[in-house]
Scaffold this active site. Structure first.
Site, PDB file in Angstrom:
ATOM      1  N   LYS A  20       0.273   1.649   5.465  1.00  0.00           N
ATOM      2  CA  LYS A  20       0.033   0.375   4.771  1.00  0.00           C
ATOM      3  C   LYS A  20       1.278  -0.518   4.848  1.00  0.00           C
ATOM      4  O   LYS A  20       1.175  -1.723   5.091  1.00  0.00           O
ATOM      5  CB  LYS A  20      -0.358   0.647   3.309  1.00  0.00           C
ATOM      6  CG  LYS A  20      -1.764   1.246   3.165  1.00  0.00           C
ATOM      7  CD  LYS A  20      -2.074   1.771   1.762  1.00  0.00           C
ATOM      8  CE  LYS A  20      -3.443   2.445   1.730  1.00  0.00           C
ATOM      9  NZ  LYS A  20      -3.786   3.051   0.428  1.00  0.00           N
ATOM     10  N   ASP A  68      -6.699  -3.106  -4.526  1.00  0.00           N
ATOM     11  CA  ASP A  68      -7.526  -1.925  -4.224  1.00  0.00           C
ATOM     12  C   ASP A  68      -8.967  -2.136  -4.706  1.00  0.00           C
ATOM     13  O   ASP A  68      -9.866  -1.407  -4.285  1.00  0.00           O
ATOM     14  CB  ASP A  68      -6.975  -0.701  -4.976  1.00  0.00           C
ATOM     15  CG  ASP A  68      -6.199   0.243  -4.069  1.00  0.00           C
ATOM     16  OD1 ASP A  68      -6.504   0.297  -2.864  1.00  0.00           O
ATOM     17  OD2 ASP A  68      -5.313   0.930  -4.592  1.00  0.00           O
ATOM     18  N   GLN A 124      -1.031   4.528  -5.224  1.00  0.00           N
ATOM     19  CA  GLN A 124      -1.728   5.467  -4.348  1.00  0.00           C
ATOM     20  C   GLN A 124      -2.278   6.653  -5.145  1.00  0.00           C
ATOM     21  O   GLN A 124      -1.573   7.250  -5.953  1.00  0.00           O
ATOM     22  CB  GLN A 124      -0.771   5.951  -3.237  1.00  0.00           C
ATOM     23  CG  GLN A 124      -1.435   6.789  -2.160  1.00  0.00           C
ATOM     24  CD  GLN A 124      -2.439   6.022  -1.298  1.00  0.00           C
ATOM     25  OE1 GLN A 124      -2.368   4.801  -1.151  1.00  0.00           O
ATOM     26  NE2 GLN A 124      -3.387   6.729  -0.721  1.00  0.00           N
TER      27      GLN A 124
END
Ligand code: GUN
Length: 293
Positions: free
Chosen positions: A52, A119, A96
């Site tokens: 990412k 997200d 994460q």
């Protein structure tokens, strides 16, 4: 059979995003900025977060990686989240998953400012997605929709079977495929761990989306000729063939299933790269304040 090349489409998307970033900056705008919070040193999470951050570089975003050890308390992690919410330079950020067992993931997700939740995990964004209101849509389902669009896969009136009902993939995917728009309008069935005889459903499916995390679960006898198969599985299995000592395995027995398909995604190189492209897209939307003004 046509292979759905997620890597190629992801690079196309990234070059579209990079072009927009150039325009923003040449018009005197700010460089979009994504932050990622990584707790502990889980191999999978390390790899995903590194990818990412690298992708941010590729498209001209600024990025910040915040690392914490597994010993971090929930209160300390919440403090990081609050700091990121208040940081005017950060357009969007991710924490994460998975998090260590002593931390309540849902509490962390709900502490993220929905306007920075690139997200798309916060209940406000999930709720807006369900209601077809502008929102951040979580990266993997959004990436799959993008593949369906770019490969012009017919969906209207088709039967889509989603295997798996996770908050991150299966549940949002099933909702997106049933929506009344040009890239959906499917009749959707969700199969899960309590479904009796999953094959009886997948055999009727025009589109099968496998997101259960069981390597090679979907076999050739479970699908009909000409089905579209999307494989979301990325289980790490030990391998002597790679330098890292592991290999990514999808939920589909690719070699046996592929010859029966009209379209199929490989693992790796299918859905995975699209997840990153979708996250970048959401970050760009955040920087442009297109969802939350
Ligand atoms: N863990 C697995 N997939 C994801 C994702 O898309 N976002 C975050 N934050 N964690 C994950």
């Amino acid at each position: 059979m046509e292979l759905i090349d997620g890597k190629k489409i992801s690079l196309q998307l990234q070059s579209e995003i990079a072009a927009e970033v150039k325009t923003i900056i040449s018009n005197g705008g700010k460089q979009p900025h994504l932050a990622a919070v990584l707790v502990g040193n889980d191999g999978g999470s390390e790899t995903y977060v590194a990818a990412k951050i690298k992708a941010c570089e590729n498209v001209g975003f600024n990025s910040t990686l915040i690392r914490h050890t597994n010993e971090i308390t929930e209160a300390e992690l919440l403090a990081t989240v609050h700091k990121l919410n208040a940081d005017k330079d950060i357009d969007g950020y991710i924490v994460q998953m998975p998090l260590p067992k002593h931390i309540d993931e849902q509490k962390i997700i709900e502490a993220v400012d929905p306007a920075k939740d690139v997200d798309g995990f916060h209940p406000v964004n999930v709720g807006k997605m369900v209601l077809s209101l502008p929102s951040y849509i979580s990266a993997t389902p959004n990436g799959i929709v993008e593949l369906i669009k770019r490969y012009k896969i017919e969906t209207a009136g088709k039967h889509c079977v989603v295997i798996g009902r996770s908050n991150i993939v299966g549940s949002p995917m099933s909702i997106l495929m049933a929506k009344n728009n040009a890239f959906a309008n499917c009749t959707v069935t969700i199969c899960h761990s309590k479904t009796k005889d999953i094959a009886s459903f997948t055999k009727q499916a025009d589109i099968v989306i496998c997101a259960l995390g069981k390597p090679e679960f979907l076999t050739a006898d479970m699908i009909k000729q000409g089905a579209v198969v999307i494989d979301v599985g990325t289980t790490r299995v030990a391998s002597t063939e790679t330098k890292s000592g592991f290999k990514l395995k999808g939920d589909v027995n690719f070699d046996a299933v592929a010859p029966k398909c009209s379209f199929i995604t490989p693992v790796p190189g299918g859905v995975g790269p699209m997840t990153i492209a979708s996250l970048l897209k959401n970050t760009l939307l955040a920087a442009k304040k297109e969802i939350y003004k």
